[in-house]
Design a protein around this motif. Structure first.
Motif, PDB file in Angstrom:
ATOM      1  N   SER A 181      21.059 -41.823  17.777  1.00 62.10           N
ATOM      2  CA  SER A 181      20.018 -40.839  18.078  1.00 62.10           C
ATOM      3  C   SER A 181      20.663 -39.467  18.147  1.00 62.10           C
ATOM      4  O   SER A 181      21.862 -39.343  18.394  1.00 62.10           O
ATOM      5  N   PRO A 183      19.878 -35.999  20.097  1.00 66.53           N
ATOM      6  CA  PRO A 183      19.057 -35.209  21.020  1.00 66.53           C
ATOM      7  C   PRO A 183      18.776 -33.816  20.459  1.00 66.53           C
ATOM      8  O   PRO A 183      19.512 -33.315  19.600  1.00 66.53           O
ATOM      9  N   SER A 184      17.746 -33.194  20.960  1.00 66.75           N
ATOM     10  CA  SER A 184      17.382 -31.857  20.483  1.00 66.75           C
ATOM     11  C   SER A 184      18.298 -30.769  21.039  1.00 66.75           C
ATOM     12  O   SER A 184      18.329 -29.651  20.503  1.00 66.75           O
ATOM     13  N   ASP A 223       8.931 -32.330  24.110  1.00 66.68           N
ATOM     14  CA  ASP A 223      10.246 -32.682  23.578  1.00 66.68           C
ATOM     15  C   ASP A 223      10.839 -33.823  24.393  1.00 66.68           C
ATOM     16  O   ASP A 223      11.419 -33.612  25.445  1.00 66.68           O
ATOM     17  N   CYS A 224      10.677 -35.039  23.861  1.00 68.03           N
ATOM     18  CA  CYS A 224      11.204 -36.203  24.573  1.00 68.03           C
ATOM     19  C   CYS A 224      12.633 -36.513  24.154  1.00 68.03           C
ATOM     20  O   CYS A 224      13.240 -37.448  24.679  1.00 68.03           O
ATOM     21  N   ASP A 225      13.172 -35.743  23.220  1.00 71.86           N
ATOM     22  CA  ASP A 225      14.514 -36.003  22.714  1.00 71.86           C
ATOM     23  C   ASP A 225      15.579 -35.207  23.444  1.00 71.86           C
ATOM     24  O   ASP A 225      16.766 -35.341  23.142  1.00 71.86           O
ATOM     25  N   HIS A 226      15.186 -34.364  24.371  1.00 67.90           N
ATOM     26  CA  HIS A 226      16.143 -33.589  25.157  1.00 67.90           C
ATOM     27  C   HIS A 226      16.773 -34.509  26.203  1.00 67.90           C
ATOM     28  O   HIS A 226      16.077 -35.253  26.894  1.00 67.90           O
TER      29      HIS A 226
END
Length: 330
Positions: A181, A183-184, A223-226
């Motif tokens: 993955s 992350p942002s 933003d769930c990727d932070h």
């Protein structure tokens, strides 16, 4: 790490662990001084604080109080440092995991030796189990002069010619077998003068133990990727920090050392579930494709997951290359 004991006058075990961490990091709480922490002959434990919605994970020395809130890996680990020109850690430069992928990481993976990586602002460390050291020495002795520090003196390490009986496999590509993955967050790898620690002690405490972090305003609202990620290393008096740009902005200007280009990094996180300590070749699976593409990377292994940091402009190519490697396992 957060306080979980609401009764005044009864400090929680987590708070006591926090105090020990602060003493170790900022007050030199290791017997014999900080120099012994990451000498090739010193012993480390891999440990993790209890899981929370945003756990703090890090490498810790063995001088923490016993507690049910502290998980500790079974093995003891030694830190190895690749130094060019026979110099010392204080004179070494960051090499990056891709520069040692073929000469160090891959040979150890071929011999089924598990490693952890800790890249810092100053240099890179490979952690191996203490019981594997004879195998490591034998494996790397054909390419490197293996030295160790004894009573402050650097001496040649003894090669006993001991192997673990593992037969080196034929040259085959190592596929990526764990989920990836990205992350942002955008990250910076930086440092600061240890003399300035008192001026930012409160901020560091908040960042490491209390704050949930601030999301990048350039990212989408949902933003769930932070993720929350902050790394603090203190090795022989040198400080290394990895933080996202929002955390960096909380520090006073001109306090942090950064590159003249202001280069930012993106992260590839390896593992959908905790990786454990027995599996071999994880670092090699990531570093070899990056080395083939000549992409520099910092690599930080933690108690549960691995993290590779690559230049922001390379992230799309890195993800594509690793996914191709990942697909080859099927």
């Amino acid at each position: 790490m957060a306080l979980d004991d609401r009764t005044i006058g009864h400090p929680s075990p987590r708070w006591l662990l926090g105090l020990s961490l602060l003493k170790m990091a900022w007050l030199g709480g290791f017997p014999g001084g900080l120099r012994e922490i990451l000498d090739p002959r010193s012993c480390l434990l891999l440990a993790s604080l209890p899981s929370t919605p945003s756990p703090t994970e890090r490498f810790l020395g063995a001088k923490l109080p016993s507690s049910e809130h502290l998980s500790v890996a079974d093995a003891t680990w030694l830190a190895l440092n690749v130094v060019s020109g026979g110099g010392s850690f204080s004179s070494s430069q960051p090499i990056g995991v891709t520069k040692i992928a073929k000469s160090v990481i891959a040979p150890l993976a071929d011999q089924n030796i598990s490693v952890f990586m800790l890249s810092t602002y100053q240099t890179d460390f490979i952690l191996v189990r203490e019981r594997d050291l004879p195998f490591v020495t034998h494996t790397l002795s054909s390419e490197f002069t293996i030295l160790r520090v004894v009573n402050g003196e650097t001496v040649a390490a003894e090669n006993l010619g001991i192997t673990n009986g593992f037969v080196k496999p034929k040259m085959v590509q190592r596929p990526v077998i764990h989920p990836l993955s990205s992350p942002s967050n955008r990250f910076c790898v930086t440092s600061l003068d240890p003399d300035t620690l008192p001026t930012v002690a409160t901020l560091l405490m908040d960042v490491m133990f209390y704050s949930n972090g601030v999301k990048d305003p350039l990212a989408s609202g949902d933003d769930c990727d932070h993720i929350r990620f902050f790394s603090f290393s203190l090795i022989e008096g040198y400080i290394s920090l990895v933080m996202d740009v929002q955390t960096q902005q909380r520090f006073p200007s001109n306090l942090l050392f950064t590159s003249a280009s202001g280069e930012l990094w993106k992260m590839v996180r390896i593992g959908g579930q905790p990786l454990g300590f027995d599996e071999c070749g994880i670092v090699a699976q990531i570093s070899e494709p990056l080395a083939a593409a000549d992409i520099p990377a910092y690599y930080i292994s933690t108690f549960k997951f691995d993290h590779a940091l690559v230049p922001e402009e390379n992230i799309n190519g890195v993800i594509s290359a690793l996914k191709v490697s990942q697909a080859e396992k099927h």
